[in-house]
Design a protein around this motif. Structure first.
Motif, mmCIF file in Angstrom:
data_model
loop_
_atom_site.group_PDB
_atom_site.id
_atom_site.type_symbol
_atom_site.label_atom_id
_atom_site.label_comp_id
_atom_site.label_asym_id
_atom_site.label_seq_id
_atom_site.Cartn_x
_atom_site.Cartn_y
_atom_site.Cartn_z
ATOM 1 N N SER A 291 36.960 8.447 -30.631
ATOM 2 C CA SER A 291 37.528 9.667 -31.239
ATOM 3 C C SER A 291 38.954 9.420 -31.722
ATOM 4 O O SER A 291 39.228 10.216 -32.901
ATOM 5 N N ARG A 292 39.788 8.910 -30.932
ATOM 6 C CA ARG A 292 41.057 8.564 -31.540
ATOM 7 C C ARG A 292 41.341 7.819 -32.842
ATOM 8 O O ARG A 292 41.908 8.230 -33.650
ATOM 9 N N ALA B 279 30.076 15.811 -35.202
ATOM 10 C CA ALA B 279 30.720 15.574 -36.267
ATOM 11 C C ALA B 279 31.152 14.080 -36.367
ATOM 12 O O ALA B 279 31.114 13.709 -37.306
ATOM 13 N N GLU B 280 30.825 13.215 -35.378
ATOM 14 C CA GLU B 280 31.356 11.910 -35.333
ATOM 15 C C GLU B 280 29.987 11.023 -35.757
ATOM 16 O O GLU B 280 30.186 10.052 -36.238
ATOM 17 N N LEU C 202 34.765 18.698 -37.361
ATOM 18 C CA LEU C 202 34.532 19.208 -36.133
ATOM 19 C C LEU C 202 34.352 20.852 -36.360
ATOM 20 O O LEU C 202 33.214 21.141 -35.420
ATOM 21 N N ARG C 203 35.042 21.340 -37.096
ATOM 22 C CA ARG C 203 34.979 22.689 -37.302
ATOM 23 C C ARG C 203 33.736 23.073 -38.020
ATOM 24 O O ARG C 203 32.654 23.805 -37.516
ATOM 25 N N ARG D 114 36.438 8.148 -26.185
ATOM 26 C CA ARG D 114 37.678 8.544 -26.343
ATOM 27 C C ARG D 114 38.404 7.753 -27.305
ATOM 28 O O ARG D 114 39.118 8.406 -28.176
ATOM 29 N N ARG E 277 39.962 9.836 -35.677
ATOM 30 C CA ARG E 277 41.078 10.965 -36.055
ATOM 31 C C ARG E 277 42.213 10.315 -36.680
ATOM 32 O O ARG E 277 42.697 10.815 -37.971
ATOM 33 N N SER F 81 30.464 20.560 -32.699
ATOM 34 C CA SER F 81 30.787 19.546 -31.430
ATOM 35 C C SER F 81 31.367 18.142 -32.005
ATOM 36 O O SER F 81 31.196 17.770 -33.077
ATOM 37 N N ARG F 82 32.047 17.637 -31.031
ATOM 38 C CA ARG F 82 32.624 16.374 -31.271
ATOM 39 C C ARG F 82 31.527 15.055 -31.715
ATOM 40 O O ARG F 82 31.575 14.412 -32.550
ATOM 41 N N TYR G 153 38.652 14.832 -40.381
ATOM 42 C CA TYR G 153 37.914 14.823 -39.024
ATOM 43 C C TYR G 153 37.877 16.074 -38.365
ATOM 44 O O TYR G 153 37.008 16.461 -37.925
ATOM 45 N N ASP G 154 38.950 16.743 -38.444
ATOM 46 C CA ASP G 154 39.170 18.271 -37.842
ATOM 47 C C ASP G 154 38.372 19.341 -38.759
ATOM 48 O O ASP G 154 37.645 20.025 -38.131
#
Length: 58
Positions: free
Chosen positions: A32-33, A56-57, A47-48, A29, A36, A52-53, A43-44
């Motif tokens: 991810s913060r 994407a990461e 994700l799209r 978490r 972002r 999946s998170r 970042y958004d």
């Protein structure tokens, strides 16, 4: 082994497992913060695109 020693060992094992579980939940978490905050709209978009998170990461 006496009962007190067995109880102490079990308690230590449970404590270590609980700490590991908390770390396993908190670190992703925080990552991810950070991502972002650093990349914002990019970042958004990732994700799209990736669905999946985790993907994407990476």
């Amino acid at each position: 082994m006496n009962t007190g020693l067995i109880i102490a060992v079990v308690a230590i094992v449970l404590l270590v497992a609980a700490v590991a579980a908390v770390v396993a939940l908190v670190l992703p978490r925080q990552r991810s913060r950070r991502l972002r905050r650093r990349f914002g709209p990019e970042y958004d978009r990732a994700l799209r695109e990736h669905g999946s998170r985790a993907a994407a990461e990476r």
